[in-house]
Design an enzyme around this catalytic site. Structure first.
Site, PDB file in Angstrom:
ATOM      1  N   GLY A 160     -16.049 -65.173  10.989  1.00 19.64           N
ATOM      2  CA  GLY A 160     -17.449 -65.163  11.384  1.00 19.64           C
ATOM      3  C   GLY A 160     -18.015 -66.535  11.649  1.00 19.64           C
ATOM      4  N   GLN A 161     -19.248 -66.532  12.171  1.00 20.11           N
ATOM      5  CA  GLN A 161     -19.940 -67.752  12.539  1.00 20.11           C
ATOM      6  C   GLN A 161     -20.873 -68.190  11.406  1.00 20.11           C
ATOM      7  OE1 GLN A 161     -19.582 -69.608  15.415  1.00 20.11           O
ATOM      8  NE2 GLN A 161     -17.917 -68.310  16.152  1.00 20.11           N
ATOM      9  N   THR A 209     -24.162 -68.459   8.925  1.00 21.01           N
ATOM     10  CA  THR A 209     -25.202 -67.654   8.299  1.00 21.01           C
ATOM     11  C   THR A 209     -25.891 -68.493   7.222  1.00 21.01           C
ATOM     12  OG1 THR A 209     -25.759 -65.468   7.414  1.00 21.01           O
ATOM     13  CG2 THR A 209     -23.840 -66.580   6.449  1.00 21.01           C
ATOM     14  N   TYR A 210     -26.944 -67.920   6.679  1.00 18.66           N
ATOM     15  CA  TYR A 210     -27.701 -68.598   5.615  1.00 18.66           C
ATOM     16  C   TYR A 210     -27.666 -67.748   4.360  1.00 18.66           C
ATOM     17  CZ  TYR A 210     -31.722 -70.079   2.842  1.00 18.66           C
ATOM     18  OH  TYR A 210     -32.527 -70.478   1.804  1.00 18.66           O
ATOM     19  N   HIS A 211     -27.530 -68.410   3.211  1.00 15.14           N
ATOM     20  CA  HIS A 211     -27.660 -67.749   1.910  1.00 15.14           C
ATOM     21  C   HIS A 211     -28.767 -68.440   1.127  1.00 15.14           C
ATOM     22  CE1 HIS A 211     -23.933 -65.628   2.601  1.00 15.14           C
ATOM     23  NE2 HIS A 211     -23.236 -66.739   2.652  1.00 15.14           N
ATOM     24  N   LEU A 256     -21.490 -59.782   7.334  1.00 14.97           N
ATOM     25  CA  LEU A 256     -20.171 -59.588   6.737  1.00 14.97           C
ATOM     26  C   LEU A 256     -19.229 -60.704   7.117  1.00 14.97           C
ATOM     27  CD1 LEU A 256     -20.170 -56.182   6.124  1.00 14.97           C
ATOM     28  CD2 LEU A 256     -17.837 -56.654   6.720  1.00 14.97           C
ATOM     29  N   GLY A 259     -17.264 -61.352   1.427  1.00 17.11           N
ATOM     30  CA  GLY A 259     -17.800 -59.992   1.428  1.00 17.11           C
ATOM     31  C   GLY A 259     -19.034 -59.861   2.289  1.00 17.11           C
ATOM     32  N   CYS A 280     -24.854 -65.650  12.986  1.00 13.91           N
ATOM     33  CA  CYS A 280     -23.607 -64.967  13.335  1.00 13.91           C
ATOM     34  C   CYS A 280     -23.174 -65.281  14.770  1.00 13.91           C
ATOM     35  CB  CYS A 280     -23.723 -63.459  13.122  1.00 13.91           C
ATOM     36  SG  CYS A 280     -24.245 -63.023  11.452  1.00 13.91           S
TER      37      CYS A 280
END
Length: 206
Positions: free
Chosen positions: A69-70, A72-74, A135, A147, A165
């Protein structure tokens, strides 16, 4: 299936723990789901492209990781569920695992009367075109780690600094904006149940 609730944790420390767990597992090691939130961080996968990342002067750390995947932010208010699963023992393909993770989120949304959907070319869960769950997985020696992340009640502003993403115009949503006013802890409890159910039946349906 063991479910561990880790609270608010640092990304790198958790990533290293996932890799260590996966490297040390044996045929007898139980599968685990880790439920947690991360302190603010951008992550991007092995095929991540620079044009999708935040500006170089971002105050939020940017980390290249070993998942697919590309970018993302958490951040706090987002529920992360890491799936440490022995695919070979369960007789699952990577596609089976992806569909089980997505379906668990779809099941959760359905419980609140919300219809979500998935996209074949862009894994995750969407509601009316906006992405609510992302994901990314890594498979090593037949076992998975990383995950999914489910936006519950968080600050979505950091997503505007990236192409989530890898899609420049992708809208991001969260459960709160969909009318689900439940705390992360309650959503974690529900998602853990849905994940256990879906992983137990994954690959067994025609």
């Amino acid at each position: 299936m063991l479910v561990k609730r880790l609270g608010l944790v640092d990304y790198v420390e958790t990533w290293e723990a996932m890799k260590a767990f996966t490297a040390s597992r044996s045929l007898a090691t139980a599968d685990e789901i880790w439920l947690l939130e991360h302190t603010p961080v951008y992550t991007y996968g092995v095929a991540g492209r620079a044009e999708h990342l935040p500006p170089a002067d971002s105050v939020i750390p940017v980390i290249k990781v070993d998942r697919g995947g590309q970018v993302t932010y958490h951040g706090p208010g987002q529920l992360v569920a890491y799936a440490l699963v022995d695919l070979r023992r369960r007789g699952l393909s990577v596609r089976d695992l992806v569909r089980a993770l997505e379906q668990a989120v779809l099941d959760l949304l359905s419980e609140f009367g919300i219809v979500g959907d998935r996209r074949a070319a862009a894994p995750g869960v969407y509601v009316r075109g906006a992405k609510v769950a992302a994901l990314g997985l890594r498979i090593r020696h037949g076992a998975s780690y990383h995950g999914l992340s489910l936006n519950v009640d968080m600050d979505l502003a950091p997503f505007r600094a990236i192409d989530p993403c890898g899609y420049p115009d992708l809208e991001i949503t969260q459960l709160r904006d969909l009318g689900i006013a439940e705390p992360v802890e309650r959503i974690a409890e529900l998602l853990a149940s849905k994940l256990a159910q879906r992983l137990d039946t994954a690959g067994k349906q025609p």
